[in-house]
Structures are given as C-alpha cells and as structure tokens.
Design an enzyme around this catalytic site. Structure first.
Site, short mmCIF file in Angstrom:
data_model
loop_
_atom_site.label_atom_id
_atom_site.label_comp_id
_atom_site.label_asym_id
_atom_site.label_seq_id
_atom_site.Cartn_x
_atom_site.Cartn_y
_atom_site.Cartn_z
N SER A 122 29.53 43.93 47.32
CA SER A 122 30.38 45.19 47.25
C SER A 122 29.54 46.44 47.54
O SER A 122 28.40 46.44 47.55
CB SER A 122 31.22 45.20 45.79
N TYR A 180 31.03 44.77 36.86
CA TYR A 180 31.16 44.14 38.39
C TYR A 180 29.95 44.79 39.01
O TYR A 180 29.31 44.24 39.87
CB TYR A 180 32.23 44.97 38.81
N1 LIG Z 1 39.16 44.33 47.92
C1 LIG Z 1 38.03 45.10 47.82
O1 LIG Z 1 38.23 46.37 47.94
C2 LIG Z 1 36.60 44.57 47.71
C3 LIG Z 1 35.62 45.46 47.84
C4 LIG Z 1 34.40 45.06 47.79
C5 LIG Z 1 34.12 43.52 47.47
N2 LIG Z 1 35.18 42.73 47.23
C6 LIG Z 1 34.83 41.19 47.07
O2 LIG Z 1 35.31 40.55 48.01
C7 LIG Z 1 35.75 39.51 47.62
C8 LIG Z 1 37.05 38.69 47.88
O3 LIG Z 1 38.07 39.65 47.04
P1 LIG Z 1 39.40 40.13 47.75
O4 LIG Z 1 39.24 41.75 47.69
O5 LIG Z 1 39.94 39.18 48.88
O6 LIG Z 1 40.23 39.95 46.59
P2 LIG Z 1 41.55 38.81 46.03
O7 LIG Z 1 42.06 38.92 44.83
O8 LIG Z 1 42.73 39.19 47.19
O9 LIG Z 1 41.07 37.43 46.37
C9 LIG Z 1 40.09 36.86 45.27
C10 LIG Z 1 40.37 35.38 45.61
O10 LIG Z 1 39.26 34.75 44.56
C11 LIG Z 1 39.96 33.61 43.80
N3 LIG Z 1 39.44 33.53 42.54
C12 LIG Z 1 39.32 34.30 41.48
N4 LIG Z 1 38.48 33.72 40.40
C13 LIG Z 1 38.27 32.48 40.89
C14 LIG Z 1 37.61 31.31 40.42
N5 LIG Z 1 37.17 31.42 39.09
N6 LIG Z 1 37.02 30.30 41.05
C15 LIG Z 1 37.79 30.23 42.44
N7 LIG Z 1 38.38 31.27 42.85
C16 LIG Z 1 38.77 32.33 42.29
C17 LIG Z 1 41.37 34.17 43.68
O11 LIG Z 1 42.41 33.34 43.45
C18 LIG Z 1 41.79 35.00 44.87
O12 LIG Z 1 42.25 33.94 45.76
C19 LIG Z 1 35.27 39.36 46.07
O13 LIG Z 1 34.13 39.04 45.80
C20 LIG Z 1 35.54 40.89 45.74
O14 LIG Z 1 34.42 41.32 44.75
C21 LIG Z 1 36.25 43.41 47.63
#
Ligand SMILES: NC(=O)c1ccc[n+]([C@@H]2O[C@H](COP(=O)([O-])OP(=O)(O)OC[C@H]3O[C@@H](n4cnc5c(N)ncnc54)[C@H](O)[C@@H]3O)[C@@H](O)[C@H]2O)c1
Length: 275
Positions: A142, A155
């Site tokens: 991130s 985080y």
């Molecule tokens: N959205 C943002 O702004 C952002 C920014 C920086 C980093 N990220 C990172 O991107 C990645 C994807 O996140 P996203 O934004 O698509 O969020 P999201 O919440 O839409 O998707 C996350 C997915 O992970 C799954 N998940 C959660 N806990 C789990 C577990 N214990 N085992 C298996 N699956 C699990 C959820 O069910 C969900 O489908 C994450 O690692 C997040 O930290 C997101």
C-alpha cells in the site's frame, strides 16, 4: 513474462475489489484462474464475471491466515491446472485504531491476513512457480507501506513488512536467475470495499475522531477505479517492474515523504486532526 495466454494465476481476495478485477482482466487475456477468498458469495460473483471466457477456473474458500489451508490450496491448484505461474497475494483488511487502543486480538487478526497471508502465499506457491521457469509473485502492499499515518499503525506495520519481504525476495530471485520475478504494489486510494469492511474502534475518539465518520472519510479518498489498478498491476508484471505506485495520490505522498522524511509525519498528523 511476455503475456498471460495459457498461464495459470492464483489470486487471493478474488471475491471483491482489486482481486476481482485482476481475475476479469486475466481471464480476458486467456489466463487460467485459481481463485480464493474467505467470502464464498464474492467468489461466486467473480466466477460469474469470468465464466464466458474459454479458460479453466477453480475456486477455494479459505482464510489466508491459515497456513495449512494455503498449503493445500497451492497443491490443489497444481493438481487441477497442471502448473501455476503466478500468485497474487492480494487479500487484505484495514484496522483504524490508536496503538494504545488496539486489542491484541485485532492486531493478530490484521497481521495474520495482511502479513502472514502474504508469506504463506509466497512460500507455498514459490516452489511450484519455479518449476515453470516463467513466473511471478505479486504482493499487494500500500502507499501505507511507504508512509505512516495516525490510526493506521497496524496496517502500516503489515504493509511495510510486505514491502521489505517482497523486495528481499526479488533480490534473491534476481541472483538465482530462476525465471521467477516479484513485484511489490503500493496502491493509493482505490474504490473498493476496503473502507466498508474495515474495523474501527472507539480509541479514535482520543484523537478527536468519530469512528463512524472516519469510515466515510476514508471511503471518500478511494478514487482510482479497481479495474485501472488491476490494469496497471498486469502491465507492471509484463514489464517486470520491482515497484508499482498506483494513483496520483500515491505518487504525491511518496514524493513528499522522500523530500521530508520526518516533516511528512507532522503534516499527516495535522491532516488527521482536521478530518
Ligand atoms: N482499496 C484501497 O484503497 C487500497 C489501497 C492500498 C492497498 N490496498 C490493498 O489491496 C488489497 C485488496 O484490497 P481491496 O481494496 O480490493 O479490498 P476489498 O475489501 O474490496 O477486497 C479484499 C478481499 O479480501 C478478502 N479477504 C479478507 N480477509 C480475508 C481472509 N482472511 N482470507 C481470504 N480473503 C480475505 C475479502 O473477502 C475481499 O474479497 C488489500 O491487500 C489492501 O490492503 C487497497
């Protein structure tokens, strides 16, 4: 890797957001998929979205913080698909809390998913990926893996850890010349469910913040569409990049912390107070 046709990709957190969009884009390019998520409904929705493509799709409901489950999934992926070229360690969760107010249960929960999940996915898939001599490990950190933010200590800790882990892995893979590479991804705000699914606790009040309002405010910063994030990630894999920052917000924040490695912390604290 020159293209994704007839390759096999494993994706964690494939039932929503960035993971779901990675699945859709890879499917369109003829890549076979081994998808996992803790959320069965989300996973089924992703299957619906990719099923018109002439590819093989397998799914597994699992918790990435369960080492045995990830190990089994890696073995099943190879049994079902014959091989595996890529693992996208994407599943992640967020926690809004002060250091003092964070319970050990919540800390273990987020570290289990965001850090150990990435470690298990990397270690369990790596030997299989190496056998293909044409593979990639993609770990999602991130912008909070490059800069810290009040209320995000846990985080931040997991995402800084993913960065260190992935950069060291990449150096080892470079030395070995195994045909396998790795990429660390640092997204800025991406319009997904991450904020809605975040845990926020009352400790935020000690910083003058309202936990319910904070979720809405966090959500407002998520601007880049997840399909654009997925497009950039796949492009970076094909270009064999080491690091990918996604979004103007991520690039600005990264430049700022390079120029003012301690000053940025004061500005971020001030901005948090004003939220
Ligand atoms: N959205 C943002 O702004 C952002 C920014 C920086 C980093 N990220 C990172 O991107 C990645 C994807 O996140 P996203 O934004 O698509 O969020 P999201 O919440 O839409 O998707 C996350 C997915 O992970 C799954 N998940 C959660 N806990 C789990 C577990 N214990 N085992 C298996 N699956 C699990 C959820 O069910 C969900 O489908 C994450 O690692 C997040 O930290 C997101």
């Amino acid at each position: 890797m020159k293209n994704f046709k007839n390759k096999v990709a494993a994706i964690t957190g494939a039932g929503s957001g960035i993971g779901q969009q990675l699945a859709i884009l890879l499917a369109k390019q003829g890549c076979h998929l081994s998808l996992s998520d803790i959320n069965e409904k989300g996973l089924a929705q992703t299957v619906e979205l990719v099923k018109q493509n002439p590819i093989t799709v397998t799914t597994k409901v699992l918790d990435v913080s369960n080492r045995e489950a990830v190990k089994q999934w890696a073995q099943e992926t190879v049994q079902d698909h014959g091989s595996v070229n890529m693992i996208f360690n994407n599943a992640g969760v967020a926690l809004g809390s002060t250091v003092e107010g964070a319970s050990y249960e919540d800390l273990e929960w987020i570290v289990g998913i965001n850090f150990w999940g990435v470690v298990y996915g990397t270690k369990e898939f790596l030997p299989f990926i190496k056998q293909t001599k044409d593979g990639h490990i993609i770990n999602i950190s991130s912008i909070f893996g490059l800069t810290s933010q009040p209320t995000q200590s846990a985080y931040n800790a997991t995402k800084f850890a993913v960065r260190g882990f992935t950069e060291s892995l990449r150096q080892e893979l470079d030395i070995e010349k195994s045909g396998v590479s790795s990429l660390c991804v640092h997204p800025g705000g991406i319009r997904t469910n991450i904020a809605k699914a975040a845990k926020m606790n009352d400790s935020l009040k000690s910083l003058g913040m309202d936990p319910n309002k904070s979720i809405k405010q966090f959500d407002k910063f998520l601007r880049t569409p997840p399909e654009e994030a997925a497009r950039q990630i796949l492009n970076a894999v094909l270009k064999d990049k080491r690091r990918l920052l996604i979004g103007t917000d991520a690039r600005i924040v990264d430049s700022f912390q390079r120029l003012f490695p301690t000053g940025y912390q004061r500005i971020a604290a001030l901005a948090t107070k004003m939220m």
